[in-house]
Design a protein around this motif. Structure first.
Motif, mmCIF file in Angstrom:
data_model
loop_
_atom_site.group_PDB
_atom_site.id
_atom_site.type_symbol
_atom_site.label_atom_id
_atom_site.label_comp_id
_atom_site.label_asym_id
_atom_site.label_seq_id
_atom_site.Cartn_x
_atom_site.Cartn_y
_atom_site.Cartn_z
ATOM 1 N N LEU A 339 -4.183 -11.242 10.129
ATOM 2 C CA LEU A 339 -5.521 -10.854 9.674
ATOM 3 C C LEU A 339 -5.509 -10.176 8.311
ATOM 4 N N SER A 340 -4.329 -9.872 7.794
ATOM 5 C CA SER A 340 -4.235 -9.187 6.496
ATOM 6 C C SER A 340 -4.640 -10.119 5.364
ATOM 7 N N HIS A 341 -5.341 -9.568 4.384
ATOM 8 C CA HIS A 341 -5.798 -10.352 3.240
ATOM 9 C C HIS A 341 -6.097 -9.389 2.096
ATOM 10 N N LEU A 345 -8.054 -2.972 4.767
ATOM 11 C CA LEU A 345 -8.319 -1.531 4.751
ATOM 12 C C LEU A 345 -7.176 -0.732 4.158
ATOM 13 N N PHE A 346 -5.919 -1.085 4.491
ATOM 14 C CA PHE A 346 -4.782 -0.274 4.054
ATOM 15 C C PHE A 346 -4.006 -0.971 2.951
ATOM 16 N N GLN A 347 -3.546 -0.176 2.002
ATOM 17 C CA GLN A 347 -2.619 -0.623 0.977
ATOM 18 C C GLN A 347 -1.321 0.142 1.154
ATOM 19 N N ASP A 377 -1.907 -5.353 0.774
ATOM 20 C CA ASP A 377 -3.069 -5.037 1.616
ATOM 21 C C ASP A 377 -2.802 -5.543 3.029
ATOM 22 N N VAL A 378 -2.908 -4.643 4.019
ATOM 23 C CA VAL A 378 -2.628 -5.039 5.407
ATOM 24 C C VAL A 378 -3.755 -4.558 6.318
ATOM 25 N N HIS A 379 -3.919 -5.276 7.407
ATOM 26 C CA HIS A 379 -4.884 -4.911 8.433
ATOM 27 C C HIS A 379 -4.349 -3.699 9.209
ATOM 28 N N LEU A 383 -0.037 -1.659 11.109
ATOM 29 C CA LEU A 383 0.583 -0.341 11.268
ATOM 30 C C LEU A 383 0.731 0.025 12.737
ATOM 31 N N MET A 384 -0.284 -0.288 13.536
ATOM 32 C CA MET A 384 -0.206 0.031 14.963
ATOM 33 C C MET A 384 0.944 -0.729 15.627
#
Length: 497
Positions: A339-341, A345-347, A377-379, A383-384
């Motif tokens: 889902l990362s694009h 939300l996170f860099q 950039d990652v969803h 991280l979870m």
């Protein structure tokens, strides 16, 4: 120079892997066709991961479809070998039963000629904690069909009964435990263990030696640690978003998604233990969570409040937690990467993916050349999932009463488990010069988790080879999760700006 170093590392990993497979073959060969089939199952589980990481270290990386193909193919072959193993096992079992019956018949004839109707028993002159009348009653459970008694010795508040085991340990234990319960109800517990001379011995202990449930104070401590873990999880969620939750506690809604993801993974881990324990009617204590500022929690410590029936149960309960939490984390990680694009939300710095061979390889397979950028950039799910994999891997370290230590004890016995505990502490000691996290876990193990689990009721019967294969796979994935990529190898693979 870096190419030579990477080639040497690849050769070393390959050499270690081949050494493990050769050791497994030598261990399986004495068992004939059954042993070879069981060994092949272990190979089938290991080869896809070894192939994947081996190609990765050479700069050849598979995409997600290739990874799934390897896993599906290995699973199909594993199931096929399992069917062959069951068919061969049934034939071998019939042959063993015939041979065992002939052997028992010969021993019965010899015993009948050598005794006058009463089993030989040399009772030690030292006092035995069991009252004499009950001791004589307990001796009546032994017989030539199960366990031929030769000597009685004091042990703690019970007694050791030395002798010769007859037939299958599971069958013998079942008969002996039923007879013991018929004669003395639930006042005593029977254990079949391996003695110092590597021969089976029976131990009978009073019920007062059973594991004790948590006291009110211990339950209060467990509850307090749980509350502290809720707070540190929110703090970890805030740190990942660039603020200190303890200083800006009103921003808790921003920290909640990461904290909630961590709680779900922790809950899945503990539910895995609880579900398997319920299956075997084993009582578990409340979990003692280990809060930490960096990632919220390092998991939990859970005690057994029941005597385990055998080593297979010990393995299943220990394995169920990391399996549930680890599989969920792996799914969340892959979903998060997918889902990362650009604009997620996170860099995070691309060097983040160098901290784990497993996470780095999966990220390279899913994200591709994006990892060459300095920031990625990652969803949030990425991280979870990463946090969950680290927690599962830490609990799989083969030491003491950690899940990994319990698994090693179940598969290889107490002596090997003691050796791996010492080896783990030594490795953590060296690793502490690089990261303080290793020192933290070395202290946790030394203070809280260094002891092995108490013996099972039937300590003699070993878990099957399918469980041994799963243990090797779990330990391998633990190493792949906690071992970082070298900077030069990460550079060759395009991970890091």
């Amino acid at each position: 120079m870096s190419a030579v170093s990477n080639n040497s590392l690849t050769f070393l990993i390959l050499l270690v892997a081949l050494g493990i497979l050769f050791w497994g073959f030598q261990r399986a060969r004495p068992y004939g066709k059954l042993g070879i089939l069981a060994w092949l199952q272990s190979v089938v589980l290991m080869v896809p991961w070894l192939l994947f990481f081996g190609l990765f270290s050479l700069g050849i990386y598979l995409n997600l479809a290739g990874i799934l193909f390897l896993l599906v193919a290995s699973t199909a072959i594993y199931i096929f070998l399992g069917r062959q193993l069951r068919v061969s096992g049934q034939d071998e079992l019939l042959r063993q039963q015939v041979a065992e019956r002939l052997k028992q018949r010969e021993e019965q004839d010899r015993a009948f000629n050598a005794q006058t109707g009463e089993m030989p028993s040399m009772v030690s002159s030292e006092p035995i904690g069991i009252p004499p009348e009950e001791l004589n009653t307990i001796k009546e459970i032994f017989g030539i069909d199960t366990y031929f008694l030769t000597e009685t010795l004091p042990y703690q508040e019970g007694a050791i009964f030395k002798g010769n085991l007859r037939g299958d340990p599971d069958t013998a234990y079942e008969k002996l435990s039923e007879r013991l319960k018929e004669r003395v109800s639930d006042r005593y517990r029977l254990f079949l263990v391996i003695g110092p001379d590597n021969k089976p011995v029976a131990i009978v202990l009073p019920q007062s030696q059973d594991p004790k449930p948590l006291t009110l104070g211990q339950k209060a401590l467990a509850g307090g640690l749980g509350i502290a873990t809720l707070a540190t999880s929110l703090e970890a969620g805030g740190i990942f978003q660039g603020f200190d939750w303890f200083s800006e506690w009103t921003r808790w809604p921003e920290a909640m998604p990461i904290a909630l993801g961590l709680w779900v993974i922790l809950l899945a881990h503990e539910l895995g233990h609880w579900w398997m324990a319920q299956k075997y009617q084993v009582r578990l204590s409340w979990p003692f969570f280990l809060p930490t500022w960096q990632v919220g929690s390092f998991g939990a410590i859970t005690r057994f409040e029941s005597i385990l029936p055998n080593r297979s149960v010990l393995f299943d309960i220990a394995f169920a937690g990391p399996a549930a939490g680890g599989l969920l984390s792996l799914f969340v990680l892959i979903l998060g990467l997918s889902l990362s694009h650009p604009g997620s939300l996170f860099q995070i710095p691309s060097q983040f993916f160098q901290g784990s061979v497993l996470v780095g390889t999966l990220a390279r397979a899913v994200l591709g050349d994006v990892l060459q950028n300095s920031l990625v950039d990652v969803h949030p799910l990425t991280l979870m999932g990463w946090l969950g994999l680290v927690l599962s891997a830490i609990n799989l370290m083969p030491a003491g009463q950690l899940d990994g230590g319990r698994m090693v004890q179940a598969i290889y016995g107490r002596r090997i488990a003691g050796i791996t505990t010492i080896a783990t502490l030594i490795v953590l000691g060296f690793a502490s010069f690089v990261t303080p996290l290793a020192l933290y876990w070395a202290i946790v193990i030394l203070v809280l988790q260094r002891d092995l689990e108490r013996p099972s009721s039937n300590e003699i019967t070993e878990p099957n080879d399918a469980r041994a294969a799963l243990a090797l796979l779990a330990l391998f994935l633990m190493i792949a999760t906690l071992m970082p990529l070298t900077p030069s190898l990460a550079g060759r693979l395009g991970i890091g700006g």
